[in-house]
Design an enzyme around this catalytic site. Structure first.
Site, PDB file in Angstrom:
ATOM      1  CB  THR A   1      -1.027  -0.081   1.167  1.00 40.47           C
ATOM      2  OG1 THR A   1      -1.920   1.001   1.056  1.00 40.47           O
ATOM      3  CG2 THR A   1      -0.359  -0.052   2.533  1.00 40.47           C
TER       4      THR A   1
ATOM      5  CE  LYS B   1      -1.801   0.789  -3.450  1.00 38.49           C
ATOM      6  NZ  LYS B   1      -3.173   1.152  -3.826  1.00 38.49           N
TER       7      LYS B   1
ATOM      8  NE  ARG C   1      -5.754  19.047  -6.470  1.00 35.93           N
ATOM      9  CZ  ARG C   1      -5.325  18.762  -5.253  1.00 35.93           C
ATOM     10  NH1 ARG C   1      -5.893  19.319  -4.204  1.00 35.93           N
ATOM     11  NH2 ARG C   1      -4.353  17.895  -5.047  1.00 35.93           N
TER      12      ARG C   1
HETATM   13  P1  NDP Z   1      -3.323   9.590  -4.852  1.00 34.85           P
HETATM   14  O1  NDP Z   1      -2.674  10.432  -3.826  1.00 34.85           O
HETATM   15  O2  NDP Z   1      -2.485   8.793  -5.783  1.00 34.85           O
HETATM   16  O3  NDP Z   1      -4.260  10.547  -5.777  1.00 34.85           O
HETATM   17  C1  NDP Z   1      -5.110  11.495  -5.199  1.00 34.85           C
HETATM   18  C2  NDP Z   1      -6.024  12.099  -6.270  1.00 34.85           C
HETATM   19  O4  NDP Z   1      -6.983  12.940  -5.618  1.00 34.85           O
HETATM   20  C3  NDP Z   1      -5.295  12.981  -7.286  1.00 34.85           C
HETATM   21  O5  NDP Z   1      -5.912  12.854  -8.531  1.00 34.85           O
HETATM   22  C4  NDP Z   1      -5.503  14.377  -6.694  1.00 34.85           C
HETATM   23  O6  NDP Z   1      -5.453  15.396  -7.668  1.00 34.85           O
HETATM   24  C5  NDP Z   1      -6.914  14.243  -6.180  1.00 34.85           C
HETATM   25  N1  NDP Z   1      -7.233  15.227  -5.162  1.00 34.85           N
HETATM   26  C6  NDP Z   1      -6.675  15.334  -3.927  1.00 34.85           C
HETATM   27  N2  NDP Z   1      -7.240  16.354  -3.256  1.00 34.85           N
HETATM   28  C7  NDP Z   1      -8.180  16.907  -4.088  1.00 34.85           C
HETATM   29  C8  NDP Z   1      -9.097  17.994  -3.969  1.00 34.85           C
HETATM   30  N3  NDP Z   1      -9.174  18.712  -2.848  1.00 34.85           N
HETATM   31  N4  NDP Z   1      -9.921  18.258  -5.013  1.00 34.85           N
HETATM   32  C9  NDP Z   1      -9.861  17.511  -6.137  1.00 34.85           C
HETATM   33  N5  NDP Z   1      -8.999  16.485  -6.322  1.00 34.85           N
HETATM   34  C10 NDP Z   1      -8.170  16.186  -5.306  1.00 34.85           C
HETATM   35  O7  NDP Z   1      -4.352   8.680  -4.074  1.00 34.85           O
HETATM   36  P2  NDP Z   1      -4.928   7.257  -4.561  1.00 34.85           P
HETATM   37  O8  NDP Z   1      -5.382   7.390  -5.972  1.00 34.85           O
HETATM   38  O9  NDP Z   1      -3.983   6.181  -4.203  1.00 34.85           O
HETATM   39  O10 NDP Z   1      -6.178   7.093  -3.597  1.00 34.85           O
HETATM   40  C11 NDP Z   1      -7.367   7.834  -3.818  1.00 34.85           C
HETATM   41  C12 NDP Z   1      -8.453   7.298  -2.910  1.00 34.85           C
HETATM   42  O11 NDP Z   1      -8.783   5.979  -3.319  1.00 34.85           O
HETATM   43  C13 NDP Z   1      -8.039   7.206  -1.427  1.00 34.85           C
HETATM   44  O12 NDP Z   1      -9.104   7.696  -0.641  1.00 34.85           O
HETATM   45  C14 NDP Z   1      -7.869   5.724  -1.209  1.00 34.85           C
HETATM   46  O13 NDP Z   1      -8.155   5.342   0.124  1.00 34.85           O
HETATM   47  C15 NDP Z   1      -8.915   5.173  -2.174  1.00 34.85           C
HETATM   48  N6  NDP Z   1      -8.668   3.785  -2.572  1.00 34.85           N
HETATM   49  C16 NDP Z   1      -9.714   2.927  -2.453  1.00 34.85           C
HETATM   50  C17 NDP Z   1      -9.555   1.624  -2.803  1.00 34.85           C
HETATM   51  C18 NDP Z   1     -10.695   0.684  -2.631  1.00 34.85           C
HETATM   52  O14 NDP Z   1     -10.472  -0.516  -2.734  1.00 34.85           O
HETATM   53  N7  NDP Z   1     -11.911   1.169  -2.411  1.00 34.85           N
HETATM   54  C19 NDP Z   1      -8.287   1.092  -3.331  1.00 34.85           C
HETATM   55  C20 NDP Z   1      -7.267   2.107  -3.487  1.00 34.85           C
HETATM   56  C21 NDP Z   1      -7.464   3.404  -3.098  1.00 34.85           C
HETATM   57  P3  NDP Z   1      -4.065  16.063  -8.144  1.00 34.85           P
HETATM   58  O15 NDP Z   1      -3.545  15.194  -9.248  1.00 34.85           O
HETATM   59  O16 NDP Z   1      -4.477  17.414  -8.598  1.00 34.85           O
HETATM   60  O17 NDP Z   1      -3.165  16.091  -6.938  1.00 34.85           O
END
Ligand code: NDP
EC number: 1.1.1.25
Length: 294
Positions: free
Chosen positions: A76, A80, A166
């Site tokens: 995790t 990853k 974003r």
């Molecule tokens: P990352 O940190 O890799 O990506 C975060 C994403 O969220 C980016 O696209 C970022 O945009 C965006 N973001 C963050 N803050 C904001 C905001 N205020 N407004 C708009 N966009 C925003 O995280 P992950 O992709 O690894 O994880 C994302 C979610 O998925 C987590 O909550 C995680 O727990 C969940 N998850 C759930 C799983 C499941 O099995 N249900 C499995 C894996 C993950 P930017 O590019 O602009 O920074």
């Protein structure tokens, strides 16, 4: 597995297969509780350990796990991507989204890395949208979860996927990396101000980290009233009914929570490790029990 069989394995072999979950921080990650419940119900003697690995100790930690013949495990955040270089082989999904969340030791002793996040999501979605291939899917976010999901949607052959993020450059990189892997049309759309969701028959996926452990937080989107045949999905699993899903439900959308994805990705891992089909209802109730503690 009962204590008697466990003792039998200890004294006469074969020893229990060992599995890991590595990340940092990992306190608050309920995977071990879910996997142990599934192992027990299957009568499988595997042992699963959650290990917080210091980023500076990642190299010896991974070599140690592989040297001790761990049978597999989960990876995790934030490892990853770093873990890729330690593996002998990657599945197509892991290679395309450049991230591994599941490792399996093969019978020849080599290790293969997979990404089961997108596959788990796809299983949940197909269950409620058997016509998925004909649909347009909008994915908000471009991080690890979004990348895994868009990869599987493209491999599955969905008609069109639009990525909205974003930071637009991150969305463009995601789409460019997957260009040409299938006939799926991959596009990027701009997110300036409140994003208006106005089309019928859409699938909308909230794949940003917004809302995790923040019950009131929601990405800046608005649903037109009385949408027809729209499915809204969230990857965030705690709270289970996020502010995004509440907003979508009140606009008439069918909703899909992130817990289903979490269960499915875990179930795929357990199938890879044991060759057996785990009890997904039991896995889901284990997660609900774990989250009730926090
Ligand atoms: P990352 O940190 O890799 O990506 C975060 C994403 O969220 C980016 O696209 C970022 O945009 C965006 N973001 C963050 N803050 C904001 C905001 N205020 N407004 C708009 N966009 C925003 O995280 P992950 O992709 O690894 O994880 C994302 C979610 O998925 C987590 O909550 C995680 O727990 C969940 N998850 C759930 C799983 C499941 O099995 N249900 C499995 C894996 C993950 P930017 O590019 O602009 O920074």
């Amino acid at each position: 597995m009962d204590r008697k069989s466990s003792l039998q394995a200890l004294m006469k072999g074969p020893l229990a297969p060992l599995y890991f979950c590595i990340g940092s921080p990992v306190v608050g990650n309920p995977t071990q509780y879910m996997v142990e419940a599934a192992f027990d119900a299957l009568g499988y003697c595997g042992r699963y350990l959650t290990i917080d690995v210091d980023a500076e100790e990642l190299d010896p930690s991974i070599w140690g796990l592989l040297a001790m013949n761990f049978a597999g495990g989960n990876v995790t955040a934030p490892f990853k991507q770093e873990v890729l270089t330690y593996l002998d082989e990657l599945t197509e999904s892991a290679s395309l989204c450049d991230a591994v969340n599941c490792i399996t030791r093969k019978s020849d002793g080599t290790y293969i890395g997979d990404n089961t996040d997108g596959k788990g999501f796809l299983q949940s979605l197909i269950a409620v949208a058997p016509d998925l291939k004909k649909r347009k899917v909008m994915v908000f976010g471009s991080g690890g979860a979004a990348s895994a999901i868009v990869t599987e949607l493209a491999l599955y052959g969905v008609r069109e996927v639009v990525v909205v993020n974003r930071t637009e450059a991150h969305a463009k990189t995601l789409v460019n990396n997957l260009e040409g892997i299938s006939r799926t049309q991959l596009k990027v759309d701009r997110w300036a101000g409140t994003y208006q969701i106005v089309e019928n028959d859409l699938v909308v996926v909230q794949a940003t980290s917004v809302g995790l452990f923040q019950p009131g937080a929601c990405i800046d989107v608005a649903f037109a009233p009385a949408l027809q045949n729209v499915i809204a999905c969230d990857v965030v699993f705690n709270p289970v009914e996020t502010a995004f899903l509440k907003k979508a439900k009140s606009a008439g959308c069918l909703t899909l929570d992130g817990l289903g994805m979490l269960v499915n990705q875990g179930a795929i891992a357990i199938q890879l490790w044991t060759g057996k089909e785990p009890d997904k209802a039991l896995m889901r109730s284990s997660l609900e029990e774990a989250f009730a503690v926090c």
